[in-house]
Design a protein around this motif. Structure first.
Motif, PDB file in Angstrom:
ATOM      1  N   SER A  92       2.131  -5.655   0.355  1.00 14.37           N
ATOM      2  CA  SER A  92       1.370  -4.947   1.360  1.00 14.37           C
ATOM      3  C   SER A  92       2.284  -4.511   2.250  1.00 14.37           C
ATOM      4  O   SER A  92       1.683  -3.334   2.999  1.00 14.37           O
ATOM      5  CB  SER A  92       0.994  -6.443   2.450  1.00 14.37           C
ATOM      6  N   GLY A  93       3.509  -4.432   2.372  1.00 16.26           N
ATOM      7  CA  GLY A  93       4.361  -3.531   2.965  1.00 16.26           C
ATOM      8  C   GLY A  93       4.353  -2.034   2.369  1.00 16.26           C
ATOM      9  O   GLY A  93       4.122  -1.234   3.246  1.00 16.26           O
ATOM     10  N   SER A  94       4.276  -1.948   1.034  1.00 18.63           N
ATOM     11  CA  SER A  94       4.278  -0.612   0.471  1.00 18.63           C
ATOM     12  C   SER A  94       2.917  -0.133   0.721  1.00 18.63           C
ATOM     13  O   SER A  94       2.928   1.148   0.697  1.00 18.63           O
ATOM     14  CB  SER A  94       4.475  -1.035  -1.049  1.00 18.63           C
ATOM     15  N   TYR A  95       2.082  -0.602   0.971  1.00 19.54           N
ATOM     16  CA  TYR A  95       0.546  -0.294   1.398  1.00 19.54           C
ATOM     17  C   TYR A  95       0.596   0.656   2.413  1.00 19.54           C
ATOM     18  O   TYR A  95      -0.094   1.527   2.696  1.00 19.54           O
ATOM     19  CB  TYR A  95      -0.539  -1.275   1.400  1.00 19.54           C
ATOM     20  N   ILE A  96       1.518   0.190   3.711  1.00 19.50           N
ATOM     21  CA  ILE A  96       1.668   0.910   4.770  1.00 19.50           C
ATOM     22  C   ILE A  96       2.362   2.393   4.508  1.00 19.50           C
ATOM     23  O   ILE A  96       1.666   3.374   4.759  1.00 19.50           O
ATOM     24  CB  ILE A  96       2.212   0.227   5.816  1.00 19.50           C
ATOM     25  N   PHE A  97       3.215   2.307   3.604  1.00 18.09           N
ATOM     26  CA  PHE A  97       4.004   3.502   3.376  1.00 18.09           C
ATOM     27  C   PHE A  97       3.248   4.357   2.482  1.00 18.09           C
ATOM     28  O   PHE A  97       3.024   5.592   2.625  1.00 18.09           O
ATOM     29  CB  PHE A  97       5.229   3.105   2.374  1.00 18.09           C
ATOM     30  N   SER A  98       2.567   3.754   1.509  1.00 21.44           N
ATOM     31  CA  SER A  98       1.466   4.648   0.716  1.00 21.44           C
ATOM     32  C   SER A  98       0.464   5.231   1.646  1.00 21.44           C
ATOM     33  O   SER A  98       0.202   6.540   1.287  1.00 21.44           O
ATOM     34  CB  SER A  98       0.916   3.675  -0.512  1.00 21.44           C
TER      35      SER A  98
END
Length: 439
Positions: free
Chosen positions: A99-105
């Motif tokens: 989920s954390g990487s979704y923010i960056f993506s």
């Protein structure tokens, strides 16, 4: 001859896993595609701004320092991409969790769309200024330009390779022809070394513009470097691409700005009667950059939908079309006049991410992709963003570098401290268990 259809993974440009070895590219291909990204119109603008604001020797020093920072990020994140075969978004997942990487993506996609839209707006104005017979309005011209850039992006890495094969040499030849003509004009480069800026800028402001202007570009280069065959290819391609694209074009911008007194590349070329040279150089510079933005945004969106029922069902080309369409709508709506707050917002939030990715791959190493959210990475991201923002507001040093370094160091420190704490807890539990074992 049998027609071999691309696999489903190829249709989504290996967005969900590593690029297999048999799909890796040779060094020449890597240099071409990687160079196509920083060979951008904005680098002339950055060079022009630095050129008119500093003495020549100070300007060259600023370019050198700024580009060394960018090349370091490109190489370090590129090596991580080569080793894993993963895109920028998937590398972020190894640090931030799912989920954390979704923010960056989401930030990657937003930033890419913003830059495509902004450059579509700028290019459309350039077309109308260059050709007084041009029949289309600014909004319609912007849409046409973005649809052209889409043609290579929609074909994935192969499309980037084709347009870079044409655009990189063409842009370099046209750009440096312009520099040559400046040197041949009355006065030439004679006054370059003795140039004193009428409205000087701070050295830190110049380096901040160089690094800040291309930190996003350096951050998403793993999308290309994952195709590398060897680690040495990442070094060679990264150095050559950014020396040619960033440093080379910025250097040209410095020379032209000082010699003509114009910080704007297009205006400087126009003053020399080189309007068409400037225009066609801009065409290739923009195309080889904006197709990379569309391509990177598509990979970022694929990462967001990876854990949904749509994984693998939406082809890369369809997402690329959607991204270009959104950018075209924003460009047609006049994003140019409302862009500054968005760019400022992104310039604070994006730089800490490559710092955390580098720290994860070279120091922490234990990947966190199975976690939903890695709180250590999120805290480090927050620290890097806050310190970068403070640096930006205070005009201190280079905000992007502050963000990268502070986030990376914070991530290493937190993992070191929590790792030691976990080790102590394990040792204490072992001692307690030993006491309960009967002899």
């Amino acid at each position: 001859m049998n027609n071999i259809k691309p696999s489903n993974e190829e249709n989504v440009e290996f967005a969900f896993g590593e690029v297999p070895q048999h799909k890796r590219k040779n060094l020449f291909s890597l240099i071409l595609v990687l160079a196509g990204y920083p060979i951008a119109l904005s680098n002339f603008v950055i060079g022009g701004t630095v050129g008119v604001g500093l003495k020549f020797t100070d300007a060259i020093l600023a370019l050198t320092i700024g580009n060394l920072v960018l090349i370091s990020i490109v190489i370090l994140t590129g090596i991580a991409a080569y080793k894993t075969g993963l895109s920028t978004s998937l590398l972020s997942k190894r640090a931030f969790g799912k989920s954390g990487s979704y923010i960056f993506s989401s930030l990657l996609a937003l930033s890419a769309i913003t830059w495509v839209a902004l450059n579509g707006d700028i290019f459309s104005r350039l077309v109308i200024q260059t050709f007084d017979w041009w029949p289309l309005s600014v909004p319609l011209t912007a849409i046409v330009a973005i649809l052209l850039w889409l043609q290579s992006a929609v074909r994935g890495y192969k499309g980037l390779e084709i347009i870079s094969g044409v655009g990189v040499p063409a842009a370099l030849i046209l750009s440096f022809y312009g520099v040559y003509k400046v040197g041949q004009s009355s006065g030439g480069f004679e006054g370059v070394l003795s140039y004193i800026p009428a409205s000087p800028i701070a050295f830190s402001t110049a380096t901040a513009a160089i690094v800040g202007g291309w930190i996003f570009g350096a951050t998403i280069t793993p999308d290309v470097c994952r195709y590398a065959n060897k680690k040495s290819h990442v070094f060679i391609a990264g150095i050559i691409a950014f020396i040619l694209g960033c440093f080379g074009l910025q250097f040209a911008g410095v020379l032209i700005a000082i010699s003509t007194g114009q910080g704007d590349f297009a205006l400087a070329m126009a003053s020399l009667g080189l309007v068409l040279v400037a225009f066609f150089a801009s065409v290739f510079c923009l195309w080889t950059t904006q197709d990379n933005n569309i391509y990177g945004a598509s990979l970022a969106i694929q990462n967001i939908i990876q854990d949904t029922k749509y994984k693998g069902k939406i082809k890369h080309k369809h997402i690329a079309v959607a991204i270009a369409s959104i950018a075209a709508i924003l460009a047609a709506g006049g994003i140019y006049s409302n862009i500054l707050p968005i760019i400022t917002f992104l310039s604070v939030l994006i730089p800490p991410v490559p710092g955390i990715i580098i720290a994860q791959e070279f120091f922490v190493k234990k990947q966190q992709a199975e976690l939903m959210v890695n709180q250590k990475a999120m805290i480090s991201w927050l620290v890097g963003s806050v310190l970068g923002y403070i640096s930006l507001q205070a005009g201190f040093f280079i905000p992007a570098v502050i963000g990268v370094v502070s986030a990376g160091l914070c991530y290493i420190l937190i993992n070191t401290l929590t790792g030691q704490q976990n080790s102590q807890n394990v040792e204490t539990k072992t001692e307690q268990d030993a006491k309960t074992i009967p002899y």
